[in-house]
Design an enzyme around this catalytic site. Structure first.
Site, PDB file in Angstrom:
ATOM      1  N   GLU A 142       2.803   7.446  -1.586  1.00  0.00           N
ATOM      2  CA  GLU A 142       1.934   7.114  -0.437  1.00  0.00           C
ATOM      3  C   GLU A 142       2.758   6.845   0.821  1.00  0.00           C
ATOM      4  O   GLU A 142       3.965   6.603   0.745  1.00  0.00           O
ATOM      5  CB  GLU A 142       1.057   5.902  -0.761  1.00  0.00           C
ATOM      6  CG  GLU A 142       1.824   4.616  -0.987  1.00  0.00           C
ATOM      7  CD  GLU A 142       0.945   3.383  -0.843  1.00  0.00           C
ATOM      8  OE1 GLU A 142       0.361   3.206   0.236  1.00  0.00           O
ATOM      9  OE2 GLU A 142       0.853   2.602  -1.806  1.00  0.00           O
ATOM     10  N   LYS A 164      -3.798   3.572   9.262  1.00  0.00           N
ATOM     11  CA  LYS A 164      -3.865   3.385   7.811  1.00  0.00           C
ATOM     12  C   LYS A 164      -5.059   4.200   7.308  1.00  0.00           C
ATOM     13  O   LYS A 164      -6.192   3.964   7.741  1.00  0.00           O
ATOM     14  CB  LYS A 164      -4.043   1.892   7.530  1.00  0.00           C
ATOM     15  CG  LYS A 164      -4.148   1.513   6.081  1.00  0.00           C
ATOM     16  CD  LYS A 164      -4.245  -0.010   5.951  1.00  0.00           C
ATOM     17  CE  LYS A 164      -4.886  -0.386   4.640  1.00  0.00           C
ATOM     18  NZ  LYS A 164      -5.187  -1.828   4.540  1.00  0.00           N
ATOM     19  N   VAL A 185      -3.394   4.039  -1.175  1.00  0.00           N
ATOM     20  CA  VAL A 185      -3.540   4.512  -2.560  1.00  0.00           C
ATOM     21  C   VAL A 185      -4.749   5.454  -2.646  1.00  0.00           C
ATOM     22  O   VAL A 185      -4.650   6.570  -3.173  1.00  0.00           O
ATOM     23  CB  VAL A 185      -3.679   3.323  -3.539  1.00  0.00           C
ATOM     24  CG1 VAL A 185      -4.114   3.795  -4.924  1.00  0.00           C
ATOM     25  CG2 VAL A 185      -2.360   2.557  -3.622  1.00  0.00           C
ATOM     26  N   ASP A 190     -14.917  -8.020   0.371  1.00  0.00           N
ATOM     27  CA  ASP A 190     -13.680  -7.272   0.622  1.00  0.00           C
ATOM     28  C   ASP A 190     -13.105  -6.768  -0.702  1.00  0.00           C
ATOM     29  O   ASP A 190     -12.465  -7.505  -1.455  1.00  0.00           O
ATOM     30  CB  ASP A 190     -12.668  -8.159   1.354  1.00  0.00           C
ATOM     31  CG  ASP A 190     -11.466  -7.359   1.846  1.00  0.00           C
ATOM     32  OD1 ASP A 190     -11.345  -6.163   1.500  1.00  0.00           O
ATOM     33  OD2 ASP A 190     -10.646  -7.933   2.595  1.00  0.00           O
ATOM     34  N   ALA A 225     -11.002   0.103  -1.274  1.00  0.00           N
ATOM     35  CA  ALA A 225     -11.516   1.424  -1.662  1.00  0.00           C
ATOM     36  C   ALA A 225     -10.636   2.070  -2.738  1.00  0.00           C
ATOM     37  O   ALA A 225     -11.044   3.050  -3.369  1.00  0.00           O
ATOM     38  CB  ALA A 225     -11.605   2.329  -0.432  1.00  0.00           C
ATOM     39  N   ASP A 226      -9.452   1.509  -2.965  1.00  0.00           N
ATOM     40  CA  ASP A 226      -8.585   2.031  -4.035  1.00  0.00           C
ATOM     41  C   ASP A 226      -9.312   2.012  -5.379  1.00  0.00           C
ATOM     42  O   ASP A 226      -9.123   2.897  -6.220  1.00  0.00           O
ATOM     43  CB  ASP A 226      -7.317   1.176  -4.171  1.00  0.00           C
ATOM     44  CG  ASP A 226      -6.380   1.293  -2.971  1.00  0.00           C
ATOM     45  OD1 ASP A 226      -6.625   2.132  -2.082  1.00  0.00           O
ATOM     46  OD2 ASP A 226      -5.393   0.525  -2.934  1.00  0.00           O
ATOM     47  N   LYS A 249      -0.803  -7.456  -6.325  1.00  0.00           N
ATOM     48  CA  LYS A 249      -0.325  -8.755  -5.827  1.00  0.00           C
ATOM     49  C   LYS A 249      -1.389  -9.812  -6.032  1.00  0.00           C
ATOM     50  O   LYS A 249      -2.579  -9.532  -5.894  1.00  0.00           O
ATOM     51  CB  LYS A 249      -0.089  -8.662  -4.324  1.00  0.00           C
ATOM     52  CG  LYS A 249       1.140  -7.927  -3.954  1.00  0.00           C
ATOM     53  CD  LYS A 249       1.554  -8.344  -2.545  1.00  0.00           C
ATOM     54  CE  LYS A 249       2.850  -7.698  -2.182  1.00  0.00           C
ATOM     55  NZ  LYS A 249       2.672  -6.310  -1.764  1.00  0.00           N
TER      56      LYS A 249
HETATM   57  N1  PSU Z   1      -0.401  -3.591  -1.794  1.00  0.00           N
HETATM   58  C1  PSU Z   1       0.925  -3.697  -1.659  1.00  0.00           C
HETATM   59  N2  PSU Z   1       1.570  -2.936  -0.752  1.00  0.00           N
HETATM   60  C2  PSU Z   1       0.890  -2.034   0.039  1.00  0.00           C
HETATM   61  C3  PSU Z   1      -0.516  -1.923  -0.138  1.00  0.00           C
HETATM   62  C4  PSU Z   1      -1.111  -2.718  -1.060  1.00  0.00           C
HETATM   63  O1  PSU Z   1       1.532  -4.490  -2.353  1.00  0.00           O
HETATM   64  O2  PSU Z   1       1.514  -1.363   0.875  1.00  0.00           O
HETATM   65  C5  PSU Z   1      -1.262  -0.906   0.657  1.00  0.00           C
HETATM   66  C6  PSU Z   1      -1.575   0.327  -0.207  1.00  0.00           C
HETATM   67  O3  PSU Z   1      -1.525   1.474   0.607  1.00  0.00           O
HETATM   68  C7  PSU Z   1      -2.992   0.080  -0.662  1.00  0.00           C
HETATM   69  C8  PSU Z   1      -3.571  -0.582   0.556  1.00  0.00           C
HETATM   70  O4  PSU Z   1      -3.695   1.245  -1.003  1.00  0.00           O
HETATM   71  O5  PSU Z   1      -2.533  -1.435   1.031  1.00  0.00           O
HETATM   72  C9  PSU Z   1      -4.830  -1.353   0.255  1.00  0.00           C
HETATM   73  O6  PSU Z   1      -5.415  -1.725   1.460  1.00  0.00           O
HETATM   74  P1  PSU Z   1      -6.945  -2.226   1.468  1.00  0.00           P
HETATM   75  O7  PSU Z   1      -6.899  -3.528   0.734  1.00  0.00           O
HETATM   76  O8  PSU Z   1      -7.255  -2.367   2.910  1.00  0.00           O
HETATM   77  O9  PSU Z   1      -7.736  -1.167   0.774  1.00  0.00           O
HETATM   78 MN    MN Z   2     -10.308  -4.530   2.403  1.00  0.00          MN
END
Ligand code: PSU
Ligand code: MN
Length: 303
Positions: A25, A86, A106, A138, A141-142, A159
């Site tokens: 990614e 992003k 992701v 929240d 979308a992954d 995490k």
């Molecule tokens: N978690 C990490 N490092 C990252 C991300 C998540 O430890 O860089 C990034 C990844 O690209 C993941 C995205 O797909 O954040 C998730 O963001 P959101 O929660 O906005 O979907």
């Molecule tokens: Mn989010």
């Protein structure tokens, strides 16, 4: 077709020869790590994959074109450019249609990988259900992407800025297997364990490859999460990290951070609060995932 996709020469050759290809990614480059560690890590991770006999394909959108496999110069440019968007599922059509630059998350990477016929993807950590999601809704979308897109994701778990328990529940509802690579405990990125268990512990890349193949042979749509714990020597102390994460979460709330800003905000805070220790751990675990991911992809190819 209303989009353009370019495969790097290396990826094209790999496709012709049937060499396993592993997607990487680009949000991790633009939003996950600071410069210059972001570039160094991206390049080193690619080399680890090559050394293992597979071919890396870092994915990003450059001027609206989906790139499957970036050159070093392109990685460098992406890393240095400010304001790269992003790119998750929601953002892709806008970025492509308007000819913008996007760093795939992701979810975004899985979508592009599937378009390019790539079945494996190595990263650091997946997004998930955020703490307090019962109020904020929240949820990354992954998770929906894992539910529907046929790409296996090798990561170090998620995490604990997230609610790991709810994330596991969501994945269960969506039928996404979470495999622990040589572990029963769900790894929590910086730490090898968490209070949660994976669905199944599998000890060899061969067995994992077989499980993935079986899922798709059964015509079950969606991905598989392979959770690979951070190496012992690179892991951070669990109670220290819990403290750091609580502080980061409190700051996010105080600053009214929401939407797609939440994850990058928390990642940055964690980095500051650990004096960069979290960054070292992050780099180490991504490299470790590349090693394991390549082994699984090679085993999958060999079956
Ligand atoms: N978690 C990490 N490092 C990252 C991300 C998540 O430890 O860089 C990034 C990844 O690209 C993941 C995205 O797909 O954040 C998730 O963001 P959101 O929660 O906005 O979907
Ligand atoms: Mn989010």
């Amino acid at each position: 077709m209303n989009y353009k996709m370019i495969l790097s020469e290396e990826v094209k050759t790999a496709k012709e020869n049937g060499t396993p290809i592993i997607a990487l990614e680009s949000t991790i480059i633009t939003h996950g790590m600071p410069y210059p560690q972001n570039i160094q890590t991206a390049i080193e991770v690619e080399d680890i994959i090559r050394e293992a006999g597979a071919v890396p394909a870092t994915i990003a959108i450059l001027n609206g074109t989906i790139h499957i496999g970036l050159s070093k110069d392109e990685i460098e440019e992406l890393a240095k450019t400010e304001g790269v968007i992003k790119a998750s599922r929601r953002d892709l059509p806008y970025i492509v249609a308007q000819g913008l630059n996007g760093a795939t998350t992701v979810a975004g990477t899985m979508i592009c990988a599937q378009l390019a016929g790539i079945q494996f993807f190595v990263t650091g950590g997946i997004g998930g259900v955020h703490r307090g999601a019962e109020e904020t809704m929240d949820i990354s979308a992954d998770l929906e992407e894992l539910a529907q897109t046929n790409v296996a994701v090798i990561c170090a778990g998620a995490k604990s800025i997230l609610d790991l328990g709810l994330t596991m529940e969501y994945l269960e509802t969506k039928g996404v297997p979470v495999i622990g690579y040589q572990t029963k405990s769900l790894p929590a990125f910086y730490t090898r364990t968490s209070p949660f268990e994976v669905n199944i512990k599998v000890d060899s890349p061969d067995e994992i490859a077989k499980l993935i193949k079986t899922k798709w042979d059964l015509n079950l749509q969606g991905g598989v999460v392979i959770a690979n714990p951070i190496p012992e020597e690179d892991a951070l102390d669990e109670s220290f990290m819990n403290e750091v994460i609580s502080k980061a979460l409190a700051e996010a709330e105080a600053n009214h951070i929401h939407g797609k800003e939440v994850t990058p905000f928390l990642l940055d805070k964690v980095k500051q609060l650990t004096d960069g220790k979290s960054l070292e751990a992050n780099i180490a675990l991504v490299k470790n995932n590349a090693r394991v991911g390549a082994k699984i992809a090679m085993a999958f190819g060999a079956e």
